[in-house]
Design a protein around this motif. Structure first.
Motif, PDB file in Angstrom:
ATOM      1  N   MET A 170      93.600  10.052  16.875  1.00  0.00           N
ATOM      2  CA  MET A 170      93.189  10.385  15.547  1.00  0.00           C
ATOM      3  C   MET A 170      94.445  11.441  15.198  1.00  0.00           C
ATOM      4  N   LEU A 171      94.707  11.346  13.809  1.00  0.00           N
ATOM      5  CA  LEU A 171      95.538  12.399  13.278  1.00  0.00           C
ATOM      6  C   LEU A 171      94.732  12.978  12.113  1.00  0.00           C
ATOM      7  N   ILE A 172      94.851  14.174  11.765  1.00  0.00           N
ATOM      8  CA  ILE A 172      94.400  15.181  10.793  1.00  0.00           C
ATOM      9  C   ILE A 172      95.602  15.217   9.822  1.00  0.00           C
ATOM     10  N   LEU A 173      95.574  14.968   8.557  1.00  0.00           N
ATOM     11  CA  LEU A 173      96.736  15.433   7.917  1.00  0.00           C
ATOM     12  C   LEU A 173      96.378  16.509   6.840  1.00  0.00           C
ATOM     13  N   LEU A 174      97.066  17.611   6.781  1.00  0.00           N
ATOM     14  CA  LEU A 174      96.580  18.716   6.057  1.00  0.00           C
ATOM     15  C   LEU A 174      97.813  18.966   4.906  1.00  0.00           C
ATOM     16  N   PRO A 175      97.342  19.685   3.901  1.00  0.00           N
ATOM     17  CA  PRO A 175      98.652  20.482   2.973  1.00  0.00           C
ATOM     18  C   PRO A 175      98.908  21.605   3.515  1.00  0.00           C
ATOM     19  N   PRO A 176      99.719  22.355   3.298  1.00  0.00           N
ATOM     20  CA  PRO A 176     100.182  23.691   3.450  1.00  0.00           C
ATOM     21  C   PRO A 176      99.176  24.511   2.465  1.00  0.00           C
ATOM     22  N   SER A 177      99.485  25.787   2.472  1.00  0.00           N
ATOM     23  CA  SER A 177      98.763  26.521   1.459  1.00  0.00           C
ATOM     24  C   SER A 177      99.575  27.723   0.855  1.00  0.00           C
ATOM     25  N   GLU A 178      99.420  28.075  -0.424  1.00  0.00           N
ATOM     26  CA  GLU A 178     100.034  29.064  -1.021  1.00  0.00           C
ATOM     27  C   GLU A 178      99.915  30.241  -0.409  1.00  0.00           C
ATOM     28  N   GLY A 179      98.922  30.545   0.387  1.00  0.00           N
ATOM     29  CA  GLY A 179      98.572  31.538   0.604  1.00  0.00           C
ATOM     30  C   GLY A 179      98.959  31.673   2.339  1.00  0.00           C
ATOM     31  N   LYS A 180      99.814  32.445   2.573  1.00  0.00           N
ATOM     32  CA  LYS A 180     100.502  32.902   3.866  1.00  0.00           C
ATOM     33  C   LYS A 180     100.526  34.216   4.374  1.00  0.00           C
ATOM     34  N   THR A 181     100.545  34.175   5.807  1.00  0.00           N
ATOM     35  CA  THR A 181     100.633  35.751   6.458  1.00  0.00           C
ATOM     36  C   THR A 181     102.141  35.757   7.136  1.00  0.00           C
ATOM     37  N   SER A 182     102.903  36.437   6.505  1.00  0.00           N
ATOM     38  CA  SER A 182     104.274  36.499   7.011  1.00  0.00           C
ATOM     39  C   SER A 182     104.318  36.940   8.251  1.00  0.00           C
ATOM     40  N   PRO A 183     104.783  36.487   9.352  1.00  0.00           N
ATOM     41  CA  PRO A 183     104.894  37.035  10.513  1.00  0.00           C
ATOM     42  C   PRO A 183     105.904  38.220  10.790  1.00  0.00           C
ATOM     43  N   VAL A 184     105.330  39.333  11.264  1.00  0.00           N
ATOM     44  CA  VAL A 184     106.439  40.626  11.582  1.00  0.00           C
ATOM     45  C   VAL A 184     107.273  40.398  12.782  1.00  0.00           C
ATOM     46  N   SER A 185     106.991  39.454  13.428  1.00  0.00           N
ATOM     47  CA  SER A 185     107.882  39.455  14.898  1.00  0.00           C
ATOM     48  C   SER A 185     107.887  37.790  15.344  1.00  0.00           C
ATOM     49  N   GLY A 186     108.599  37.490  16.103  1.00  0.00           N
ATOM     50  CA  GLY A 186     108.687  36.133  16.554  1.00  0.00           C
ATOM     51  C   GLY A 186     109.920  35.532  16.736  1.00  0.00           C
ATOM     52  N   PRO A 187     110.026  34.256  17.174  1.00  0.00           N
ATOM     53  CA  PRO A 187     111.400  33.574  17.562  1.00  0.00           C
ATOM     54  C   PRO A 187     111.782  33.203  16.059  1.00  0.00           C
ATOM     55  N   THR A 188     113.212  33.053  16.152  1.00  0.00           N
ATOM     56  CA  THR A 188     113.705  32.465  14.870  1.00  0.00           C
ATOM     57  C   THR A 188     113.574  31.140  14.727  1.00  0.00           C
ATOM     58  N   LEU A 189     113.999  30.189  13.743  1.00  0.00           N
ATOM     59  CA  LEU A 189     113.832  28.944  13.496  1.00  0.00           C
ATOM     60  C   LEU A 189     114.503  28.053  14.396  1.00  0.00           C
ATOM     61  N   ASP A 190     114.165  27.110  14.949  1.00  0.00           N
ATOM     62  CA  ASP A 190     114.875  26.045  15.741  1.00  0.00           C
ATOM     63  C   ASP A 190     114.383  24.761  15.208  1.00  0.00           C
ATOM     64  N   LEU A 191     115.215  24.047  14.370  1.00  0.00           N
ATOM     65  CA  LEU A 191     114.926  22.723  13.763  1.00  0.00           C
ATOM     66  C   LEU A 191     114.603  21.646  14.881  1.00  0.00           C
ATOM     67  N   ALA A 192     115.217  21.692  15.958  1.00  0.00           N
ATOM     68  CA  ALA A 192     115.187  20.938  17.101  1.00  0.00           C
ATOM     69  C   ALA A 192     114.040  20.755  17.576  1.00  0.00           C
ATOM     70  N   ARG A 193     113.138  21.721  17.631  1.00  0.00           N
ATOM     71  CA  ARG A 193     111.951  21.670  18.164  1.00  0.00           C
ATOM     72  C   ARG A 193     110.685  21.557  17.081  1.00  0.00           C
ATOM     73  N   LEU A 194     110.945  21.293  15.985  1.00  0.00           N
ATOM     74  CA  LEU A 194     109.805  20.758  15.293  1.00  0.00           C
ATOM     75  C   LEU A 194     109.680  19.304  15.412  1.00  0.00           C
ATOM     76  N   LEU A 195     108.551  19.078  14.639  1.00  0.00           N
ATOM     77  CA  LEU A 195     108.102  17.502  15.007  1.00  0.00           C
ATOM     78  C   LEU A 195     109.411  16.549  14.340  1.00  0.00           C
ATOM     79  N   GLY A 196     109.679  15.619  14.911  1.00  0.00           N
ATOM     80  CA  GLY A 196     110.663  14.816  14.570  1.00  0.00           C
ATOM     81  C   GLY A 196     112.186  15.349  14.281  1.00  0.00           C
ATOM     82  N   GLY A 197     112.287  16.343  15.208  1.00  0.00           N
ATOM     83  CA  GLY A 197     113.543  17.095  15.233  1.00  0.00           C
ATOM     84  C   GLY A 197     114.771  16.447  15.128  1.00  0.00           C
ATOM     85  N   GLU A 198     115.032  15.473  15.896  1.00  0.00           N
ATOM     86  CA  GLU A 198     116.202  14.695  15.927  1.00  0.00           C
ATOM     87  C   GLU A 198     116.520  13.999  14.349  1.00  0.00           C
ATOM     88  N   ALA A 199     115.275  13.298  13.877  1.00  0.00           N
ATOM     89  CA  ALA A 199     115.309  12.500  12.703  1.00  0.00           C
ATOM     90  C   ALA A 199     115.211  13.083  11.608  1.00  0.00           C
TER      91      ALA A 199
END
Length: 267
Positions: free
Chosen positions: A1-30
């Protein structure tokens, strides 16, 4: 099963955390190359004086265009925690993300379609940003059309036995649809209110709430083993029938590529 969602206009901006790593996102290489293409086009637009207008931002969020200039330096949070709109609140994403079993389900079974990133696991780490799938960017074009050929192989590789529950809003649907050759079982969730005279009207804002309730119920059912990953749409309909506001659940006939409507009827 897969559940597909939209994003949302409402967001909670993180105040701390790692920076973006595109390679680690879904489908990183592609998907890293097209993601960088969209990021570059978005940065160009976001630096313009008319950025808010071009990105469709209202007066209260006009200044948020500047977030798009910090994507590679800003702190990141899981998508399920970053997005905080009606659907995500109704799903109880904060509680699901805090539960180890539910968090595993979020990482394996819940995908978020995105104008900027194309598609994400609900657990992928991304920064705050502003970009709708309905936007057209110079050099990229309308994002739903841009992303379609890139997302098709990535999402289809994840589709196995079971059903795809489509809780996306209208702008995000064209970015991925099953191809006839795959005959994917795709259940499109819609919400209608039935009046006393039997007539119906489609609801929009409340539909986000109901889709969120269904998402949360399915994640919990998958985490507990009450529903299996290979469950069919009838099993999903039973879960939907258990939602308190739902009076009746109707399943439409499948079309030639396996799409059918899962209609939640409210009284």
């Amino acid at each position: 099963m897969l559940i597909l969602l939209p994003p949302s206009e409402g967001k909670t901006s993180p105040v701390s955390g790692p920076t973006l790593d595109l390679a680690r996102l879904l489908g990183g290489e592609a998907l890293s190359a097209p993601r960088r293409q969209v990021m570059t086009a978005l940065a160009h637009v976001s630096a313009l004086p008319q950025a808010a207008s071009l990105l469709g931002l209202g007066p209260r969020s006009a200044g948020d265009a500047a977030l798009n200039l910090l994507l590679e330096r800003a702190a990141c949070a899981p998508a399920h925690a970053l997005f905080t709109g009606v659907l995500y609140e109704a799903a109880g994403m904060d509680r699901l993300g805090a539960d180890p079993a539910a968090r595993r389900v979020l990482g394996r079974h819940v995908l978020v379609l995105s104008g900027l990133w194309g598609v994400l696991r609900a657990t992928d780490l991304v920064p705050d940003h502003r970009l709708s799938m309905s936007t057209s960017l110079e050099g990229v074009g309308r994002l739903a059309s841009f992303w379609r050929p890139w997302l098709t192989p990535v999402i289809e590789d994840l589709v196995e036995d079971g059903v795809v529950i489509d809780c996306r809003s209208g702008a995000y649907g064209p970015a991925w649809q099953p191809r006839p050759a795959r005959a994917v079982a795709l259940a499109r969730v819609s919400v209608v209110v039935e009046r006393p005279d039997g007539s119906r009207r489609v609801v929009s804002h409340h539909a986000k709430h109901l889709r969120g309730l269904l998402t949360g119920a399915l994640v919990r059912a998958l985490a507990s083993g009450e529903v299996t990953a290979s469950a069919d749409v009838e099993a999903v309909a039973q879960v939907a029938q258990g939602l308190e506001p739902v009076r009746r659940v109707e399943l439409g006939a499948a079309d030639r590529v396996g799409r059918r409507d899962l209609v939640l009827v409210l009284g």
